[in-house]
Scaffold this motif. Sequence first.
Motif, short mmCIF file in Angstrom:
data_model
loop_
_atom_site.label_atom_id
_atom_site.label_comp_id
_atom_site.label_asym_id
_atom_site.label_seq_id
_atom_site.Cartn_x
_atom_site.Cartn_y
_atom_site.Cartn_z
N VAL A 144 0.87 -1.19 0.00
CA VAL A 144 0.00 0.00 0.00
C VAL A 144 0.90 1.23 0.00
N GLU A 145 0.90 1.98 -1.10
CA GLU A 145 1.80 3.14 -1.26
C GLU A 145 1.19 4.06 -2.32
N ASP A 146 1.07 5.37 -2.01
CA ASP A 146 0.41 6.28 -2.94
C ASP A 146 1.33 6.72 -4.08
N GLU A 147 2.63 6.66 -3.90
CA GLU A 147 3.56 7.08 -4.96
C GLU A 147 3.92 5.87 -5.82
N GLU A 148 3.55 5.94 -7.08
CA GLU A 148 3.68 4.79 -7.97
C GLU A 148 5.13 4.32 -8.13
N PHE A 149 6.06 5.26 -8.22
CA PHE A 149 7.45 4.84 -8.44
C PHE A 149 8.00 4.10 -7.22
N ILE A 150 7.54 4.48 -6.01
CA ILE A 150 7.96 3.76 -4.80
C ILE A 150 7.32 2.38 -4.78
N LEU A 151 6.05 2.33 -5.21
CA LEU A 151 5.34 1.05 -5.27
C LEU A 151 6.05 0.07 -6.19
N GLN A 152 6.46 0.56 -7.36
CA GLN A 152 7.19 -0.29 -8.29
C GLN A 152 8.55 -0.70 -7.73
N GLY A 153 9.16 0.24 -6.99
CA GLY A 153 10.45 -0.07 -6.37
C GLY A 153 10.32 -1.19 -5.34
#
Length: 504
Positions: free
Chosen positions: A7-16
């Motif tokens: 669960v993470e609102d920033e997509e690039f962090i989610l992909q990371g």
Amino acid sequence: MRKVMLVEDEEFILQGLKNILDWEAIGMQIVQTAHNGKEALEKWDQNPVDIIVTDISMPVMDGLDFLKELRKTEERARCIILTGYDEFDYAKRAITLDVEDYILKPINEEELEEVLKRCDEELRQLDQKQAADMDDKAGWIQFLRGNLTREEMESYLSILPEISPNTEVWPAIMKLDMESLKSARMSDVLLEFQEEKDIRVIYLSAGNLLLLLYGKQSEEDCTSRLSDIQAQIESRYAILSFISVGSPFEDYHELPASYEEAKKLQKYQVIEGYGSCMSAIRVKEKGSEDISVDNARLRKLILKKDKEGAVSYLEDLFIHVIQKDVSIDDVYKMCIQTAMLLQEIKEEYQLENRKNMQNLTELIGQIYQAEDLFTIKTIFIGEAAEIITYLHEEDSQYTPVVKQILSEVQKNYKEDMNLKTLAYKYNMNASYLGSIFQKEVGCTFAQYLSNTKNSIAKDLILNTNMRINDIAKEVGYPDTSYFYRKFKQCYGVSPASLREMKKY
């Protein structure tokens, strides 16, 4: 595989997060992702997970509010919080929500992996405790047998949910295949039933569950519902099971009698096999029909020392059983008749005390313990083959040269023996020696040698832990695949399959 939600609102962090670890290598799989707490709750309802990795600061609903809502109904899932805010207040709130750990951004790969592994261990301990708690209820077995006082019975009944008006309870016994059931997976099965609102499960003993299905429904609908659960468990966890269903009741005091009905139907696993659900109606549909055993023919084949013919007859007999819609009592009647015939032959030729030979009580005991017809068939084929082997040895009409050859086979079966070399050794014509050997022994020299090797191999398979490849070499088969073919020709089952039959 542990199921994970990110669960993470920033997509690039989610992909990371998806790429920072080899999730599969640590036994985990990302099955859900969400961009805020509200979305995460919705996805949780669709597909619950084992581990949640969530950011704190997110729009709509932040991570801590998400966990607060989740903890109202879910206690088992492990939670890891990610945040860029190094503030003690956040940590304090996280502790009240039973959070596994609190990791600061930027995320350290090794730290995250360590915390995930700790979550996995925590889940394993929770699941084992849950299974142990169920196991502590071993008193249920005494209750089902009617061995408790009324006061003790009431204490157990108070654990069960109240039966609503116009509702019946269908009891069923689910027997799990211990070969496919690993000890760490019992908790998976128990958790699977927690998601079923109309079923209560009671863990009776290793591999045995009592299922209580609530609802006003026909026997056909009941077995269909239980079969669906059975298929679901098998597809998810590769665990095989057999279910038998007792009569429905509206009062828990009737449970012991209904449980006994289901217990009696468990013996139909021999015919139906794992993956089946047996009820009283299905038993009535089978009716009763005698299975004809031609005792005279089987006896003649054995006394003629025709191993191939005896094996073929037993194979056909059990194929005949499978094709008929017979009751389990008919099957056991057929088996006892066959066992008594073999016992008569053993007594007549004084073979009862020979190695690998079983008495009637032992043979019948193995039949009743067997879990399927394939195992019973293998028991009979093995017993008939051993009788024929000993009948070869007991024949007192052998000429001196044949006796010498038989003795030499017993001593040197590992060697590359053939009639040509033996004929040279005894100064005889090979064709003539082969002719008198077959006339006196009842089979060719090559067949006798093969039978001897296979009999010794069978003993090693059942009574040692030697690898099959090593056993093949031990009895003189350098080619293991050739050994498999010859052994199956002799006993109707492969060496590996025979070893898997623990009760045989």
